[in-house]
Scaffold this active site. Structure first.
Site, short mmCIF file in Angstrom:
data_model
loop_
_atom_site.label_atom_id
_atom_site.label_comp_id
_atom_site.label_asym_id
_atom_site.label_seq_id
_atom_site.Cartn_x
_atom_site.Cartn_y
_atom_site.Cartn_z
N GLN A 121 0.84 -1.20 0.00
CA GLN A 121 0.00 0.00 0.00
C GLN A 121 0.88 1.25 0.00
O GLN A 121 0.58 2.24 0.66
CB GLN A 121 -0.93 0.00 1.21
CG GLN A 121 -2.15 -0.90 1.07
CD GLN A 121 -3.20 -0.31 0.12
OE1 GLN A 121 -3.24 0.88 -0.14
NE2 GLN A 121 -4.05 -1.18 -0.40
N SER A 122 1.94 1.22 -0.79
CA SER A 122 2.94 2.28 -0.75
C SER A 122 2.44 3.60 -1.34
O SER A 122 2.10 3.69 -2.52
CB SER A 122 4.19 1.84 -1.53
OG SER A 122 5.08 2.91 -1.71
N ASN A 123 2.48 4.64 -0.50
CA ASN A 123 2.17 5.98 -0.99
C ASN A 123 3.25 6.47 -1.96
O ASN A 123 2.96 7.17 -2.93
CB ASN A 123 2.07 6.95 0.18
CG ASN A 123 0.99 6.56 1.16
OD1 ASN A 123 -0.16 6.44 0.80
ND2 ASN A 123 1.39 6.34 2.41
N TYR A 126 -2.94 2.12 -8.23
CA TYR A 126 -1.92 1.61 -9.15
C TYR A 126 -2.56 1.20 -10.47
O TYR A 126 -2.01 1.43 -11.55
CB TYR A 126 -1.21 0.38 -8.57
CG TYR A 126 -0.52 0.57 -7.23
CD1 TYR A 126 -0.03 1.81 -6.82
CD2 TYR A 126 -0.35 -0.52 -6.38
CE1 TYR A 126 0.60 1.95 -5.60
CE2 TYR A 126 0.28 -0.38 -5.16
CZ TYR A 126 0.75 0.85 -4.77
OH TYR A 126 1.37 0.99 -3.55
#
Length: 334
Positions: free
Chosen positions: A75-77, A116
């Protein structure tokens, strides 16, 4: 210190404001708390990585790259914003997502996973917690080179000396705003993960001869490991900018009591902090970074580390899309 000599793209066209959190301050019976709204920075959903990407993407364009490659958690910002910057510049983007919690990646999940797909990542490669994402990124870059393409690799969080310049610039911006508002700030509180945001603020404030303490709230590592990581990047950033490198070790301050069972894993303190800010000020924070950092601010206030007579600035580094993956953990029984 002259940041203007560095190539830079501009993704935010107004200065993120500082707000006084009167109702929040009263609710936690602590110091007077202000918030720097870096969640309102440009690109898709905003957040601290936008400042870093302004410098990193400029370098990529100067190197004639056609693809950005970066890595992060599922869940990378940072991955979301790197992808958004690539689309803004007409570049392709490939992501390496590390499952730090086994089985946690779901292509059809909400939050950043949805974004994404919406933003159209060219490729998403998922690796386990034991695999080195840097190695996988290099493999992807090599594959592109074989096809006559050129990749620019951005390490996790954009936390390089060049990336940290985004928060050296933010430190200058903060000091200007504090002056214009007639404020006196005793502590700056920020989530401390890959270290670029924390390191840039320390460098920028020290270079400006400011005595404001930067309190990093760890989101993954213990105190010693995080202080070593941040301290090393502070030195590299200072060297890169030709700043004095005699920054005292006591300027590197990290607190590891709010990590909980691990990175991205919920805690009761985080959930309380998210609810309090939402219900007193109508501001959202994410459960992985800013939620835990805010929990640290609240606890340090309750323990008297931050005194009621002091002024504390909370740097909101964004990340709110991830909030929608943690509904059960954040909402109270009521």
């Amino acid at each position: 210190m002259n940041l203007s000599k560095l190539p830079r793209r501009r993704y935010t066209h107004s200065t993120p404001p500082i707000e006084k959190l009167e109702r929040f301050s009263k609710a936690v019976s602590g110091p007077t708390v202000y918030i720097k709204r870096d969640d309102l920075l440009g690109l898709a959903g905003g957040g601290s990585k936008t400042r870093k990407l302004e410098f990193l993407v400029a370098e990529a364009l100067n190197q004639n790259a056609d693809t950005l490659i970066t890595c992060g958690a599922v869940q990378s910002n940072h991955c979301r914003l790197t992808l958004a910057a690539a689309r803004k510049e007409g570049l392709n983007c490939q992501l390496v997502l590390q499952e730090r919690v086994p089985g946690s990646y779901d292509k059809r999940a909400g939050g950043n996973n949805f974004l994404y797909e919406l933003l159209g990542a060219e490729k998403i490669k998922v690796v386990t917690a034991k695999e080195n994402p840097a190695h996988t990124m290099q493999q992807l870059a090599d594959e592109l080179a074989e096809k006559g393409r050129k990749a620019y690799i951005i390490p996790v969080g954009g936390s390089t000396p060049l990336g940290a310049c985004g928060y050296v610039a933010c430190a200058q911006e903060l000091l200007s705003q504090i002056f214009e508002l007639g404020l006196s700030i005793d502590h700056l509180v920020v989530a401390s993960g890959s270290g670029g945001t924390h390191s840039g603020l320390v460098c920028g404030l020290f270079a400006a001869h400011s005595n404001i303490n930067v309190e990093g709230i760890n989101v993954s590592r213990n105190k010693q490991e995080q202080e070593e990581l941040v301290g090393e990047l502070v030195c590299r950033t200072a060297e890169f900018l030709e700043l004095p490198q005699d920054i005292p070790k006591e300027r590197i301050r990290c607190h590891d009591n709010y990590v909980g069972p691990g990175y991205s894993l919920p805690t009761a303190q985080m959930a309380e902090a998210v609810r309090i800010l939402a219900r007193t000020e109508g501001i959202l924070v994410d459960p992985i970074y800013t939620g835990k950092a805010l929990a640290g601010l609240i606890d340090l206030s309750r323990k008297g580390v931050f005194k009621q007579t002091e002024n504390v600035m909370f740097v909101h580094t964004g990340g709110t899309p991830a909030l929608y993956m943690y509904q059960d953990a954040v909402l109270d029984a009521g």
